[in-house]
Design an enzyme around this catalytic site. Structure first.
Site, PDB file in Angstrom:
ATOM      1  N   SER A   1       3.918   8.448 -14.165  1.00 49.04           N
ATOM      2  CA  SER A   1       4.994   8.976 -15.015  1.00 49.04           C
ATOM      3  C   SER A   1       4.932  10.491 -15.201  1.00 49.04           C
ATOM      4  O   SER A   1       5.179  10.995 -16.303  1.00 49.04           O
ATOM      5  CB  SER A   1       5.007   8.246 -16.371  1.00 49.04           C
ATOM      6  OG  SER A   1       5.269   6.862 -16.173  1.00 49.04           O
TER       7      SER A   1
ATOM      8  N   GLY B   1       5.334   4.151 -13.373  1.00 54.63           N
ATOM      9  CA  GLY B   1       6.690   3.649 -13.539  1.00 54.63           C
ATOM     10  C   GLY B   1       6.973   3.114 -14.941  1.00 54.63           C
ATOM     11  O   GLY B   1       7.982   2.463 -15.169  1.00 54.63           O
TER      12      GLY B   1
ATOM     13  N   GLU C   1      -4.542   7.278 -10.365  1.00 61.05           N
ATOM     14  CA  GLU C   1      -3.277   6.727 -10.865  1.00 61.05           C
ATOM     15  C   GLU C   1      -3.554   5.508 -11.735  1.00 61.05           C
ATOM     16  O   GLU C   1      -3.664   4.384 -11.213  1.00 61.05           O
ATOM     17  CB  GLU C   1      -2.395   6.315  -9.691  1.00 61.05           C
ATOM     18  CG  GLU C   1      -1.996   7.461  -8.781  1.00 61.05           C
ATOM     19  CD  GLU C   1      -0.631   7.201  -8.163  1.00 61.05           C
ATOM     20  OE1 GLU C   1       0.254   8.032  -8.349  1.00 61.05           O
ATOM     21  OE2 GLU C   1      -0.456   6.150  -7.532  1.00 61.05           O
TER      22      GLU C   1
ATOM     23  N   LYS D   1       8.471   5.489  -2.470  1.00 63.08           N
ATOM     24  CA  LYS D   1       8.442   4.013  -2.471  1.00 63.08           C
ATOM     25  C   LYS D   1       9.576   3.476  -1.585  1.00 63.08           C
ATOM     26  O   LYS D   1       9.879   4.087  -0.569  1.00 63.08           O
ATOM     27  CB  LYS D   1       8.544   3.485  -3.907  1.00 63.08           C
ATOM     28  CG  LYS D   1       7.582   4.204  -4.849  1.00 63.08           C
ATOM     29  CD  LYS D   1       7.448   3.545  -6.178  1.00 63.08           C
ATOM     30  CE  LYS D   1       6.600   4.432  -7.075  1.00 63.08           C
ATOM     31  NZ  LYS D   1       5.990   3.724  -8.156  1.00 63.08           N
TER      32      LYS D   1
ATOM     33  N   HIS E   1      -2.300   2.573  -2.618  1.00 58.75           N
ATOM     34  CA  HIS E   1      -1.492   2.686  -3.835  1.00 58.75           C
ATOM     35  C   HIS E   1      -1.597   1.377  -4.617  1.00 58.75           C
ATOM     36  O   HIS E   1      -1.688   0.304  -4.027  1.00 58.75           O
ATOM     37  CB  HIS E   1      -0.036   2.980  -3.454  1.00 58.75           C
ATOM     38  CG  HIS E   1       0.816   3.323  -4.631  1.00 58.75           C
ATOM     39  ND1 HIS E   1       1.341   2.371  -5.467  1.00 58.75           N
ATOM     40  CD2 HIS E   1       1.212   4.524  -5.127  1.00 58.75           C
ATOM     41  CE1 HIS E   1       2.035   2.971  -6.424  1.00 58.75           C
ATOM     42  NE2 HIS E   1       1.969   4.281  -6.244  1.00 58.75           N
TER      43      HIS E   1
ATOM     44  N   ASN F   1       6.072  10.306  -3.935  1.00 55.29           N
ATOM     45  CA  ASN F   1       6.040   8.976  -3.310  1.00 55.29           C
ATOM     46  C   ASN F   1       7.384   8.317  -3.573  1.00 55.29           C
ATOM     47  O   ASN F   1       7.675   7.940  -4.699  1.00 55.29           O
ATOM     48  CB  ASN F   1       4.894   8.153  -3.925  1.00 55.29           C
ATOM     49  CG  ASN F   1       4.949   6.697  -3.504  1.00 55.29           C
ATOM     50  OD1 ASN F   1       5.577   6.349  -2.512  1.00 55.29           O
ATOM     51  ND2 ASN F   1       4.279   5.838  -4.266  1.00 55.29           N
TER      52      ASN F   1
ATOM     53  N   GLU G   1       0.504  -0.406  -6.027  1.00 51.28           N
ATOM     54  CA  GLU G   1       1.509  -1.425  -5.669  1.00 51.28           C
ATOM     55  C   GLU G   1       1.100  -2.163  -4.403  1.00 51.28           C
ATOM     56  O   GLU G   1       1.383  -3.350  -4.249  1.00 51.28           O
ATOM     57  CB  GLU G   1       2.897  -0.765  -5.529  1.00 51.28           C
ATOM     58  CG  GLU G   1       3.461  -0.381  -6.895  1.00 51.28           C
ATOM     59  CD  GLU G   1       4.431   0.781  -6.888  1.00 51.28           C
ATOM     60  OE1 GLU G   1       4.922   1.164  -5.807  1.00 51.28           O
ATOM     61  OE2 GLU G   1       4.694   1.325  -7.983  1.00 51.28           O
TER      62      GLU G   1
HETATM   63  C1  PEP Z   1       3.506   6.474  -8.029  1.00 52.82           C
HETATM   64  O1  PEP Z   1       4.242   5.676  -7.501  1.00 52.82           O
HETATM   65  O2  PEP Z   1       2.517   6.870  -7.408  1.00 52.82           O
HETATM   66  C2  PEP Z   1       3.807   6.929  -9.383  1.00 52.82           C
HETATM   67  C3  PEP Z   1       2.937   7.686  -9.987  1.00 52.82           C
HETATM   68  O3  PEP Z   1       5.023   6.545  -9.921  1.00 52.82           O
HETATM   69  P1  PEP Z   1       5.731   7.142 -11.263  1.00 52.82           P
HETATM   70  O4  PEP Z   1       5.625   8.642 -11.183  1.00 52.82           O
HETATM   71  O5  PEP Z   1       7.146   6.656 -11.181  1.00 52.82           O
HETATM   72  O6  PEP Z   1       4.977   6.584 -12.423  1.00 52.82           O
END
Ligand code: PEP
Length: 249
Positions: free
Chosen positions: A213, A173, A167, A11, A95, A9, A97
């Protein structure tokens, strides 16, 4: 045996030129990967460049969001059939976000999921608890609400076409990953919910990705868990070498 999926992803990162440069470096690193499905979700403006740059490779391209209507007066939105026309095979839906900053709810996730399926896209439906919810022992309650609300009224045939991404919001992040055991526990809970809502057979076919992460140095431990069928990767998917290392876990 469920086929693993590694999805990136991006973003709001990467221009068209940066997208082309990514694929030029990434393709030779994963050229012979046959062990998993590979998905990259660039921003809308780079979708066509990504489809073009990934042509002839094993990488599928996905959107990061979509509207549930076919068309209409919805400034700034794009529809499932627009994603399909651009060459997308899938779309990320719900997601955290989007839920946190753009007011997405389980109801909008449900509408989008149904519209994506109707258009022939594979929805990657995201669920996950916040830190406060985990600390308040609410993880299972939140996952149940998001699963039931986001996937309401799906037929068994539709359900068999979705990917689910667990998630935990506190791991996105932040550099804080759920331990493989914590992730596997949540995945087990989601699979139990799927078995209750559909059948044990359908639940065992459901592919659940972990996101939060994920990096080259923790992917092996996560993928060693039978419950974890892949990863949704944010930050580490932006670099061709680190994303290739994750794909080649
Ligand atoms: C994501 O945006 O779905 C995500 C898991 O980000 P990150 O791997 O940076 O934590």
């Amino acid at each position: 045996m469920r086929r693993p999926v590694i999805a990136g992803n991006w973003k709001m990162y990467k221009t068209q030129a940066e997208t082309r440069a990514f694929f030029e470096a990434f393709r030779p690193l994963v050229g012979s990967a046959k062990h998993c499905d590979i998905i990259v979700a660039p921003p809308f403006s780079a979708l066509a460049a990504a489809v073009d740059a990934a042509r002839g490779s094993a990488v599928g391209i996905a959107g990061q969001n979509m509207h549930w209507e076919r068309e209409g007066a919805f400034t700034g939105e794009i529809s499932a059939r627009m994603l399909v026309e651009t060459g997308c095979l899938g779309v990320i839906i719900g997601h955290s976000e989007r839920r946190q900053y753009f007011g997405e709810t389980d109801e909008t996730v449900n509408r989008k999921t149904k519209a994506a399926l109707e258009a022939g896209l594979t929805p990657i439906v995201c669920v996950g608890e916040t830190l406060g919810e985990r600390e308040g022992n609410l993880t299972q309650t939140v996952l149940k609400r998001q699963f039931e609300g986001g996937l309401a009224a799906l037929t068994p045939a539709e359900f068999s076409r979705i990917l689910l991404a667990y998630e935990p919001v506190w791991a996105i992040g932040t550099g804080r990953t759920a331990t493989p055991e914590m992730a596997a526990d949540a995945h087990r809970h989601l699979r139990d919910l799927a078995a209750t809502r559909f059948t044990a057979e359908q639940a065992s076919g459901l592919r659940i990705l972990y996101g939060g992460s994920v990096k080259p140095d923790n992917i092996k431990g996560l993928m060693a868990q039978a419950e974890i069928d892949g990863a949704l990767v944010g930050g580490a998917s932006l670099d061709p070498k680190s994303f290739a290392a994750i794909v080649n876990f």
